[in-house]
Scaffold this active site. Structure first.
Site, PDB file in Angstrom:
ATOM      1  N   ARG A 247       0.814  -1.481  -0.344  1.00  0.00           N
ATOM      2  CA  ARG A 247      -0.006   0.067  -0.022  1.00  0.00           C
ATOM      3  C   ARG A 247       1.182   1.652  -0.266  1.00  0.00           C
ATOM      4  NH1 ARG A 247      -1.617  -3.618   4.304  1.00  0.00           N
ATOM      5  NH2 ARG A 247      -3.806  -4.287   3.931  1.00  0.00           N
TER       6      ARG A 247
ATOM      7  N   HIS B 238      -3.092   1.482  -6.099  1.00  0.00           N
ATOM      8  CA  HIS B 238      -3.370   0.466  -5.767  1.00  0.00           C
ATOM      9  C   HIS B 238      -3.660   0.075  -6.422  1.00  0.00           C
ATOM     10  CE1 HIS B 238      -4.470  -0.651  -1.609  1.00  0.00           C
ATOM     11  NE2 HIS B 238      -5.421  -1.342  -2.046  1.00  0.00           N
TER      12      HIS B 238
ATOM     13  N   LYS C 151      -1.556  -2.992   8.118  1.00  0.00           N
ATOM     14  CA  LYS C 151      -3.164  -1.614   8.894  1.00  0.00           C
ATOM     15  C   LYS C 151      -3.514  -2.344  10.152  1.00  0.00           C
ATOM     16  CE  LYS C 151      -6.170  -0.371   5.067  1.00  0.00           C
ATOM     17  NZ  LYS C 151      -7.681  -1.274   4.931  1.00  0.00           N
TER      18      LYS C 151
ATOM     19  N   TYR D 204      -9.263 -11.345  -5.783  1.00  0.00           N
ATOM     20  CA  TYR D 204      -8.591 -11.235  -6.858  1.00  0.00           C
ATOM     21  C   TYR D 204      -8.803 -12.590  -7.619  1.00  0.00           C
ATOM     22  CZ  TYR D 204      -6.646  -7.430  -4.757  1.00  0.00           C
ATOM     23  OH  TYR D 204      -5.942  -6.239  -4.426  1.00  0.00           O
TER      24      TYR D 204
ATOM     25  N   ARG E 165      -0.588  -2.657  -6.598  1.00  0.00           N
ATOM     26  CA  ARG E 165      -0.731  -3.341  -5.576  1.00  0.00           C
ATOM     27  C   ARG E 165      -1.386  -4.613  -6.468  1.00  0.00           C
ATOM     28  NH1 ARG E 165      -1.143  -5.062  -0.343  1.00  0.00           N
ATOM     29  NH2 ARG E 165      -3.583  -5.437   0.996  1.00  0.00           N
TER      30      ARG E 165
ATOM     31  N   HIS F 155      -3.569  -8.964   4.442  1.00  0.00           N
ATOM     32  CA  HIS F 155      -5.016  -9.195   5.007  1.00  0.00           C
ATOM     33  C   HIS F 155      -5.343  -9.830   5.602  1.00  0.00           C
ATOM     34  CE1 HIS F 155      -6.274  -8.402   0.418  1.00  0.00           C
ATOM     35  NE2 HIS F 155      -6.021  -7.149   1.152  1.00  0.00           N
TER      36      HIS F 155
END
Length: 304
Positions: free
Chosen positions: A155, A250, A179, A285, A253, A276
């Site tokens: 990111r 992004h 995150k 994806y 990514r 994730h």
């Protein structure tokens, strides 16, 4: 919907939940009926799966319930309403002291009509990185940024937070703070190692004037590069490469994840590299990958 029965209603505190919605939250009768309907539906499902009370409910059980609704053909918006109702229900149970922890905390609502992410093809990626002009003073920095965004699936916030100690180019690893402050190690490929190593040797020492705050990527004034700075760098090279798609950091990514799956990588490994928390986020994806496979079939199969 199967009626859970009075015993289950009591065990799952559904009557107090109704009172809470009406008296404390002041919701409309229609909204109360909707919340209560979803709570009852879940209670019946939980009991059928062996959970006799809210204390025996797990996150996986909640996931199984919402997955079952989706498998029945219910719209994403319907499943999302179920998720919102269950979140409210379990928050109520925690506030009332029935539960110590909320099993619905990580439960995510599906996005209605969620679009597939835009990706660049491998030739477009090569054109983008190849658009960096060797005679430009910023070439080593810009190439390092593009290679890390695409080569590691970072990111933009993760890229900008990198410090020198996070990079181990000899071992080919980068430590990323994602995150929620969660850290992960991501492999750095040969192309990215070469580009970043060149930047660290040739450009960064000149840029660093004591205002870097230890960050790897710096602007022309020697301060930490900003998010807008990365956008401008990317936009400049997208234009030079003649790419007509809308490209954001992004997008690189997304391209990283898609190209890994197209190359045969397993979903769990891609999930770990992307950082994730839930593999359902990574599963988007697989839809991109299937789209690629359909295109390959149409292009190359005699009956395609």
């Amino acid at each position: 919907m199967t009626d859970p029965g009075p015993d289950v209603e009591r065990a799952f505190h559904l009557e107090p939940f109704r009172d809470h919605l009406g008296f404390e939250r002041g919701l409309s009768p229609r909204t109360i009926d909707g919340y209560l309907r979803e709570a009852r539906r879940f209670a019946a499902f939980a009991v059928s799966e062996g959970a006799a009370s809210p204390g025996q409910v797990t996150y996986q059980l909640l996931r199984d319930h919402t997955a079952r609704l989706a498998e029945e053909g219910r719209a994403a918006s319907t499943v999302a309403r179920c998720v919102y109702a269950l979140r409210g229900y379990f928050r109520f149970l925690v506030v009332e002291g029935v539960l110590e922890a909320d099993p619905s905390e990580r439960l995510e609502a599906p996005r209605a009509g969620r679009p597939l992410p835009d990706v660049l093809s491998v030739p477009e990626i090569e054109a983008l990185i190849g658009a960096v002009r060797p005679d430009d003073w910023a070439a080593p920095r810009d190439e390092g940024i593009l290679e890390l965004l695409y080569g590691c699936g970072l990111r933009v916030s993760e890229l900008l937070a990198l410090q020198g100690r996070d990079l181990d180019l000899r071992e080919g690893l980068v430590r990323v703070r994602g995150k929620g402050g969660k850290e992960r190690l991501v492999p750095v490929g040969a192309a990215a190692r070469s580009a970043v190593g060149r930047y660290l040797r040739e450009s960064r020492p000149t840029l660093d004037r004591g205002r870097s705050q230890g960050r790897v990527f710096l602007n022309a004034r020697g301060g930490p590069l900003s998010r807008m700075g990365v956008w401008k760098i990317l936009r400049r090279h997208v234009q030079r490469a003649g790419i007509l798609k809308r490209v954001t950091p992004h997008t690189l990514r997304h391209s990283f994840a898609t190209h890994l799956l197209e190359g045969g990588a397993d979903l769990a490994s891609v999930q770990e590299m992307l950082g994730h928390a839930d593999i359902s986020t990574t599963e988007i994806y697989t839809h991109v990958d299937r789209s690629h496979l359909r295109q390959v079939h149409r292009s190359h199969h005699p009956r395609g």
